[in-house]
Motif scaffolding. Structure first.
Motif, mmCIF file in Angstrom:
data_model
loop_
_atom_site.group_PDB
_atom_site.id
_atom_site.type_symbol
_atom_site.label_atom_id
_atom_site.label_comp_id
_atom_site.label_asym_id
_atom_site.label_seq_id
_atom_site.Cartn_x
_atom_site.Cartn_y
_atom_site.Cartn_z
ATOM 1 N N GLY A 21 0.824 -1.215 0.000
ATOM 2 C CA GLY A 21 0.000 0.000 0.000
ATOM 3 C C GLY A 21 0.851 1.255 0.000
ATOM 4 N N VAL A 22 1.946 1.241 0.787
ATOM 5 C CA VAL A 22 2.840 2.404 0.831
ATOM 6 C C VAL A 22 3.474 2.647 -0.533
ATOM 7 N N LEU A 23 3.918 1.566 -1.188
ATOM 8 C CA LEU A 23 4.542 1.718 -2.507
ATOM 9 C C LEU A 23 3.551 2.276 -3.524
ATOM 10 N N LEU A 24 2.315 1.773 -3.505
ATOM 11 C CA LEU A 24 1.310 2.286 -4.434
ATOM 12 C C LEU A 24 1.026 3.765 -4.171
ATOM 13 N N PHE A 25 1.032 4.147 -2.887
ATOM 14 C CA PHE A 25 0.786 5.538 -2.535
ATOM 15 C C PHE A 25 1.941 6.438 -2.974
ATOM 16 N N LEU A 26 3.175 5.885 -2.923
ATOM 17 C CA LEU A 26 4.346 6.705 -3.218
ATOM 18 C C LEU A 26 4.660 6.805 -4.712
ATOM 19 N N VAL A 27 4.088 5.935 -5.533
ATOM 20 C CA VAL A 27 4.397 5.964 -6.973
ATOM 21 C C VAL A 27 4.083 7.328 -7.602
ATOM 22 N N PRO A 28 2.874 7.894 -7.383
ATOM 23 C CA PRO A 28 2.624 9.227 -7.977
ATOM 24 C C PRO A 28 3.588 10.292 -7.472
ATOM 25 N N MET A 29 3.957 10.206 -6.179
ATOM 26 C CA MET A 29 4.900 11.192 -5.641
ATOM 27 C C MET A 29 6.279 11.034 -6.284
ATOM 28 N N TYR A 30 6.683 9.776 -6.517
ATOM 29 C CA TYR A 30 7.967 9.529 -7.171
ATOM 30 C C TYR A 30 7.973 10.111 -8.587
ATOM 31 N N MET A 31 6.888 9.876 -9.332
ATOM 32 C CA MET A 31 6.806 10.388 -10.696
ATOM 33 C C MET A 31 6.830 11.917 -10.709
ATOM 34 N N ALA A 32 6.074 12.520 -9.765
ATOM 35 C CA ALA A 32 6.045 13.983 -9.713
ATOM 36 C C ALA A 32 7.412 14.544 -9.341
ATOM 37 N N LEU A 33 8.102 13.886 -8.399
ATOM 38 C CA LEU A 33 9.400 14.391 -7.943
ATOM 39 C C LEU A 33 10.465 14.326 -9.041
ATOM 40 N N ILE A 34 10.588 13.177 -9.705
ATOM 41 C CA ILE A 34 11.633 13.053 -10.726
ATOM 42 C C ILE A 34 11.310 13.922 -11.939
ATOM 43 N N THR A 35 10.016 14.090 -12.249
ATOM 44 C CA THR A 35 9.655 14.954 -13.378
ATOM 45 C C THR A 35 9.953 16.415 -13.064
ATOM 46 N N SER A 36 9.710 16.811 -11.797
ATOM 47 C CA SER A 36 9.965 18.209 -11.429
ATOM 48 C C SER A 36 11.440 18.547 -11.481
ATOM 49 N N LEU A 37 12.313 17.533 -11.333
ATOM 50 C CA LEU A 37 13.762 17.782 -11.297
ATOM 51 C C LEU A 37 14.441 17.566 -12.650
ATOM 52 N N LYS A 38 13.663 17.274 -13.685
ATOM 53 C CA LYS A 38 14.244 17.061 -15.013
ATOM 54 C C LYS A 38 14.217 18.342 -15.830
ATOM 55 N N ASP A 39 15.125 18.437 -16.798
ATOM 56 C CA ASP A 39 15.036 19.506 -17.790
ATOM 57 C C ASP A 39 13.839 19.232 -18.687
ATOM 58 N N PRO A 40 13.168 20.283 -19.195
ATOM 59 C CA PRO A 40 11.996 20.057 -20.055
ATOM 60 C C PRO A 40 12.302 19.134 -21.239
ATOM 61 N N ALA A 41 13.511 19.234 -21.829
ATOM 62 C CA ALA A 41 13.846 18.402 -22.995
ATOM 63 C C ALA A 41 13.979 16.925 -22.630
ATOM 64 N N GLU A 42 14.159 16.652 -21.346
ATOM 65 C CA GLU A 42 14.358 15.278 -20.896
ATOM 66 C C GLU A 42 13.051 14.569 -20.557
ATOM 67 N N ILE A 43 11.940 15.321 -20.558
ATOM 68 C CA ILE A 43 10.645 14.757 -20.148
ATOM 69 C C ILE A 43 9.947 14.150 -21.360
ATOM 70 N N ASN A 44 9.869 12.834 -21.391
ATOM 71 C CA ASN A 44 9.170 12.119 -22.460
ATOM 72 C C ASN A 44 8.765 10.743 -21.928
ATOM 73 N N LEU A 45 7.935 10.042 -22.697
ATOM 74 C CA LEU A 45 7.420 8.752 -22.245
ATOM 75 C C LEU A 45 8.538 7.714 -22.075
ATOM 76 N N ALA A 46 9.521 7.766 -22.943
ATOM 77 C CA ALA A 46 10.596 6.769 -22.886
ATOM 78 C C ALA A 46 11.390 6.863 -21.582
ATOM 79 N N ARG A 47 11.535 8.071 -21.043
ATOM 80 C CA ARG A 47 12.314 8.269 -19.810
ATOM 81 C C ARG A 47 11.430 8.675 -18.632
ATOM 82 N N ALA A 48 10.151 8.315 -18.717
ATOM 83 C CA ALA A 48 9.210 8.760 -17.682
ATOM 84 C C ALA A 48 9.591 8.239 -16.297
#
Length: 276
Positions: A21-48
Protein backbone atom coordinates in the motif's frame (compact mmCIF):
# COMPACT_ATOMS: atom_id res chain seq x y z
CA UNK A 1 4.74 -22.85 18.82
CA UNK A 2 1.89 -23.34 16.37
CA UNK A 3 0.21 -20.18 17.67
CA UNK A 4 3.47 -18.22 17.36
CA UNK A 5 3.97 -19.57 13.86
CA UNK A 6 0.41 -18.57 12.96
CA UNK A 7 0.87 -15.09 14.37
CA UNK A 8 4.16 -14.59 12.55
CA UNK A 9 2.52 -15.69 9.33
CA UNK A 10 -0.33 -13.25 9.87
CA UNK A 11 2.16 -10.52 10.70
CA UNK A 12 4.09 -11.29 7.51
CA UNK A 13 0.98 -10.84 5.35
CA UNK A 14 0.05 -7.73 7.30
CA UNK A 15 3.45 -6.13 6.64
CA UNK A 16 3.38 -7.30 3.03
CA UNK A 17 0.09 -5.53 2.31
CA UNK A 18 1.14 -2.46 4.29
CA UNK A 19 4.37 -2.15 2.31
CA UNK A 20 2.47 -2.74 -0.92
CA UNK A 21 0.00 0.00 0.00
CA UNK A 22 2.84 2.40 0.83
CA UNK A 23 4.54 1.72 -2.51
CA UNK A 24 1.31 2.29 -4.43
CA UNK A 25 0.79 5.54 -2.54
CA UNK A 26 4.35 6.71 -3.22
CA UNK A 27 4.40 5.96 -6.97
CA UNK A 28 2.62 9.23 -7.98
CA UNK A 29 4.90 11.19 -5.64
CA UNK A 30 7.97 9.53 -7.17
CA UNK A 31 6.81 10.39 -10.70
CA UNK A 32 6.05 13.98 -9.71
CA UNK A 33 9.40 14.39 -7.94
CA UNK A 34 11.63 13.05 -10.73
CA UNK A 35 9.66 14.95 -13.38
CA UNK A 36 9.97 18.21 -11.43
CA UNK A 37 13.76 17.78 -11.30
CA UNK A 38 14.24 17.06 -15.01
CA UNK A 39 15.04 19.51 -17.79
CA UNK A 40 12.00 20.06 -20.05
CA UNK A 41 13.85 18.40 -22.99
CA UNK A 42 14.36 15.28 -20.90
CA UNK A 43 10.65 14.76 -20.15
CA UNK A 44 9.17 12.12 -22.46
CA UNK A 45 7.42 8.75 -22.24
CA UNK A 46 10.60 6.77 -22.89
CA UNK A 47 12.31 8.27 -19.81
CA UNK A 48 9.21 8.76 -17.68
CA UNK A 49 10.43 6.39 -14.92
CA UNK A 50 14.12 7.28 -15.16
CA UNK A 51 15.96 9.49 -12.71
CA UNK A 52 16.99 12.92 -14.03
CA UNK A 53 20.47 13.12 -15.58
CA UNK A 54 20.99 16.45 -13.86
CA UNK A 55 18.95 17.96 -11.02
CA UNK A 56 17.03 20.98 -12.30
CA UNK A 57 16.12 22.98 -9.16
CA UNK A 58 15.18 25.96 -11.33
CA UNK A 59 11.76 24.33 -11.82
CA UNK A 60 10.89 25.12 -8.21
CA UNK A 61 12.06 28.74 -8.48
CA UNK A 62 10.06 29.30 -11.68
CA UNK A 63 6.98 27.53 -10.31
CA UNK A 64 7.05 29.56 -7.10
CA UNK A 65 7.38 32.82 -9.04
CA UNK A 66 4.32 31.89 -11.11
CA UNK A 67 2.30 30.71 -8.08
CA UNK A 68 3.34 33.46 -5.65
CA UNK A 69 0.05 35.51 -5.85
CA UNK A 70 -2.06 32.36 -5.55
CA UNK A 71 0.09 31.10 -2.68
CA UNK A 72 -0.42 34.35 -0.75
CA UNK A 73 -4.15 34.23 -1.46
CA UNK A 74 -4.33 30.69 -0.07
CA UNK A 75 -2.37 31.65 3.06
CA UNK A 76 -4.71 34.59 3.76
CA UNK A 77 -7.78 32.50 2.95
CA UNK A 78 -6.84 29.41 4.97
CA UNK A 79 -5.45 31.18 8.04
CA UNK A 80 -8.30 33.70 8.30
CA UNK A 81 -11.10 31.21 7.68
CA UNK A 82 -9.54 28.68 10.08
CA UNK A 83 -9.19 31.22 12.90
CA UNK A 84 -12.76 32.49 12.49
CA UNK A 85 -14.11 28.93 12.24
CA UNK A 86 -12.31 27.93 15.44
CA UNK A 87 -13.70 30.91 17.37
CA UNK A 88 -17.23 30.34 16.07
CA UNK A 89 -16.95 26.63 16.87
CA UNK A 90 -15.75 27.36 20.42
CA UNK A 91 -18.71 29.65 21.12
CA UNK A 92 -21.21 27.24 19.56
CA UNK A 93 -19.73 24.24 21.36
CA UNK A 94 -19.85 26.11 24.67
CA UNK A 95 -23.52 26.99 24.14
CA UNK A 96 -24.61 23.49 23.10
CA UNK A 97 -22.60 21.78 25.85
CA UNK A 98 -22.86 23.98 28.95
CA UNK A 99 -25.65 26.46 28.20
CA UNK A 100 -28.38 24.22 26.88
CA UNK A 101 -31.83 25.68 26.42
CA UNK A 102 -35.22 24.43 25.31
CA UNK A 103 -34.86 23.04 21.80
CA UNK A 104 -31.06 23.24 21.74
CA UNK A 105 -30.70 19.50 21.03
CA UNK A 106 -33.07 19.80 18.07
CA UNK A 107 -31.19 22.82 16.73
CA UNK A 108 -27.90 20.99 17.18
CA UNK A 109 -29.25 17.96 15.28
CA UNK A 110 -30.36 20.18 12.38
CA UNK A 111 -26.99 21.91 12.44
CA UNK A 112 -25.23 18.58 12.02
CA UNK A 113 -27.14 17.92 8.81
CA UNK A 114 -24.85 20.49 7.23
CA UNK A 115 -21.96 18.02 7.54
CA UNK A 116 -23.65 15.68 5.08
CA UNK A 117 -24.50 18.23 2.39
CA UNK A 118 -22.01 17.99 -0.51
CA UNK A 119 -20.59 21.42 -1.22
CA UNK A 120 -21.23 20.97 -4.95
CA UNK A 121 -24.98 21.06 -4.28
CA UNK A 122 -24.92 24.51 -2.68
CA UNK A 123 -22.62 26.05 -5.28
CA UNK A 124 -25.30 27.92 -7.26
CA UNK A 125 -27.20 29.27 -4.20
CA UNK A 126 -23.86 30.27 -2.69
CA UNK A 127 -22.92 32.10 -5.88
CA UNK A 128 -26.24 34.00 -5.85
CA UNK A 129 -25.93 34.94 -2.18
CA UNK A 130 -22.35 36.20 -2.53
CA UNK A 131 -23.29 38.23 -5.60
CA UNK A 132 -26.32 39.75 -3.85
CA UNK A 133 -24.21 40.93 -0.89
CA UNK A 134 -21.39 42.18 -3.11
CA UNK A 135 -18.75 39.65 -2.10
CA UNK A 136 -18.66 37.56 -5.27
CA UNK A 137 -15.19 37.34 -6.81
CA UNK A 138 -13.34 38.47 -3.69
CA UNK A 139 -11.28 36.60 -1.17
CA UNK A 140 -13.65 37.82 1.56
CA UNK A 141 -16.57 36.01 -0.05
CA UNK A 142 -14.62 32.77 -0.22
CA UNK A 143 -13.58 33.13 3.44
CA UNK A 144 -17.21 33.64 4.43
CA UNK A 145 -18.30 30.56 2.45
CA UNK A 146 -15.70 28.32 4.09
CA UNK A 147 -16.47 29.62 7.59
CA UNK A 148 -20.20 28.95 7.22
CA UNK A 149 -19.72 25.54 5.61
CA UNK A 150 -17.35 24.50 8.41
CA UNK A 151 -19.67 25.48 11.28
CA UNK A 152 -21.28 22.02 11.75
CA UNK A 153 -18.04 20.05 12.08
CA UNK A 154 -16.22 22.59 14.27
CA UNK A 155 -19.28 22.91 16.52
CA UNK A 156 -19.41 19.13 16.91
CA UNK A 157 -15.71 18.95 17.79
CA UNK A 158 -15.89 21.68 20.43
CA UNK A 159 -19.16 20.45 21.87
CA UNK A 160 -17.79 16.93 22.37
CA UNK A 161 -14.61 18.34 23.88
CA UNK A 162 -16.52 20.57 26.33
CA UNK A 163 -18.71 17.63 27.36
CA UNK A 164 -15.55 16.19 28.97
CA UNK A 165 -15.39 19.14 31.41
CA UNK A 166 -17.40 18.41 34.60
CA UNK A 167 -20.59 20.43 35.03
CA UNK A 168 -19.77 20.81 38.74
CA UNK A 169 -16.76 22.93 37.77
CA UNK A 170 -19.01 25.22 35.72
CA UNK A 171 -21.59 25.48 38.49
CA UNK A 172 -18.89 26.41 41.01
CA UNK A 173 -17.61 29.13 38.70
CA UNK A 174 -21.15 30.47 38.27
CA UNK A 175 -21.63 30.57 42.03
CA UNK A 176 -18.47 32.68 42.18
CA UNK A 177 -20.08 35.17 39.83
CA UNK A 178 -18.74 34.10 36.41
CA UNK A 179 -21.07 34.92 33.54
CA UNK A 180 -21.26 33.52 30.02
CA UNK A 181 -18.27 35.36 28.59
CA UNK A 182 -16.18 35.04 31.76
CA UNK A 183 -16.63 31.28 31.71
CA UNK A 184 -15.87 31.06 28.00
CA UNK A 185 -12.82 33.33 27.93
CA UNK A 186 -11.24 32.61 31.33
CA UNK A 187 -12.02 28.92 31.72
CA UNK A 188 -13.01 27.14 28.52
CA UNK A 189 -10.81 28.83 25.91
CA UNK A 190 -7.59 28.20 27.90
CA UNK A 191 -8.58 24.53 28.30
CA UNK A 192 -9.37 24.11 24.61
CA UNK A 193 -5.89 23.77 23.07
CA UNK A 194 -6.45 20.14 21.89
CA UNK A 195 -9.78 21.09 20.28
CA UNK A 196 -8.25 24.15 18.62
CA UNK A 197 -5.46 22.00 17.17
CA UNK A 198 -7.91 19.43 15.77
CA UNK A 199 -10.14 22.13 14.28
CA UNK A 200 -7.16 24.07 12.98
CA UNK A 201 -5.62 21.12 11.16
CA UNK A 202 -8.96 19.93 9.82
CA UNK A 203 -10.17 23.29 8.56
CA UNK A 204 -6.80 24.43 7.21
CA UNK A 205 -6.38 21.21 5.23
CA UNK A 206 -9.92 21.31 3.83
CA UNK A 207 -9.72 24.97 2.83
CA UNK A 208 -6.19 24.83 1.43
CA UNK A 209 -6.96 21.84 -0.81
CA UNK A 210 -10.38 23.03 -2.01
CA UNK A 211 -10.63 23.76 -5.74
CA UNK A 212 -14.25 24.04 -6.97
CA UNK A 213 -15.29 27.05 -4.88
CA UNK A 214 -11.92 28.66 -5.56
CA UNK A 215 -12.39 28.62 -9.32
CA UNK A 216 -16.10 29.49 -9.38
CA UNK A 217 -16.43 32.07 -6.60
CA UNK A 218 -13.30 34.17 -7.14
CA UNK A 219 -11.90 36.34 -9.91
CA UNK A 220 -8.38 35.62 -11.23
CA UNK A 221 -6.67 38.06 -8.86
CA UNK A 222 -8.19 36.23 -5.87
CA UNK A 223 -7.68 32.64 -7.06
CA UNK A 224 -6.18 30.26 -4.44
CA UNK A 225 -3.17 28.07 -5.17
CA UNK A 226 -5.21 25.05 -6.32
CA UNK A 227 -6.63 27.13 -9.17
CA UNK A 228 -3.20 28.58 -9.96
CA UNK A 229 -1.78 25.06 -10.11
CA UNK A 230 -4.46 23.95 -12.55
CA UNK A 231 -3.64 26.91 -14.81
CA UNK A 232 0.03 25.96 -14.62
CA UNK A 233 -0.86 22.56 -16.06
CA UNK A 234 -3.23 23.96 -18.70
CA UNK A 235 -2.51 24.75 -22.34
CA UNK A 236 -1.27 22.66 -25.23
CA UNK A 237 2.49 22.86 -24.76
CA UNK A 238 2.93 22.25 -21.04
CA UNK A 239 6.38 22.18 -19.52
CA UNK A 240 5.56 19.40 -17.06
CA UNK A 241 8.43 20.08 -14.70
CA UNK A 242 6.66 23.29 -13.61
CA UNK A 243 3.25 21.86 -12.52
CA UNK A 244 5.04 18.95 -10.84
CA UNK A 245 7.25 21.35 -8.87
CA UNK A 246 4.17 23.48 -8.19
CA UNK A 247 2.33 20.49 -6.75
CA UNK A 248 5.08 20.00 -4.16
CA UNK A 249 5.04 23.71 -3.32
CA UNK A 250 1.25 23.61 -2.94
CA UNK A 251 1.39 20.58 -0.67
CA UNK A 252 4.25 21.80 1.52
CA UNK A 253 2.25 23.94 4.04
CA UNK A 254 -0.19 21.12 4.81
CA UNK A 255 2.67 18.64 5.12
CA UNK A 256 4.55 20.92 7.55
CA UNK A 257 1.44 21.41 9.68
CA UNK A 258 0.96 17.66 10.00
CA UNK A 259 4.64 17.14 10.82
CA UNK A 260 4.65 19.87 13.49
CA UNK A 261 1.17 19.41 14.98
CA UNK A 262 0.43 15.78 14.08
CA UNK A 263 1.00 14.42 17.60
CA UNK A 264 -1.25 17.11 19.08
CA UNK A 265 -3.89 16.20 16.49
CA UNK A 266 -3.89 12.61 17.73
CA UNK A 267 -4.03 13.74 21.35
CA UNK A 268 -6.96 16.00 20.51
CA UNK A 269 -8.83 13.13 18.90
CA UNK A 270 -8.13 10.89 21.86
CA UNK A 271 -9.32 13.61 24.23
CA UNK A 272 -12.80 13.06 22.82
CA UNK A 273 -12.85 15.91 20.32
CA UNK A 274 -14.70 13.84 17.73
CA UNK A 275 -16.57 11.55 20.04
CA UNK A 276 -19.95 10.45 18.79
Amino acid sequence: MRLRHKLSKQRFFLYFFLVLGVLLFLVPMYMALITSLKDPAEINLARAWSLPKRLNWKSYIDAFDLLRPNFLNSVILSVTATLISALVGAVNGFVFSKNRFSGSELIFSFLLFGMFIPYQIILIPLFQVLRSIGLYGSLGGLILAHVIYGIPIVTLIFRNFYDQIPNSLVESARLDGCGFFSLLIRMFIPLSAPAFVVVGIWQFTQIWNEFLWGITLTRPEANPITVGLSKLAGGQAVSWNLPMAGSFIAGLPVLLIYIILGKYFIRGLLAGSVKG
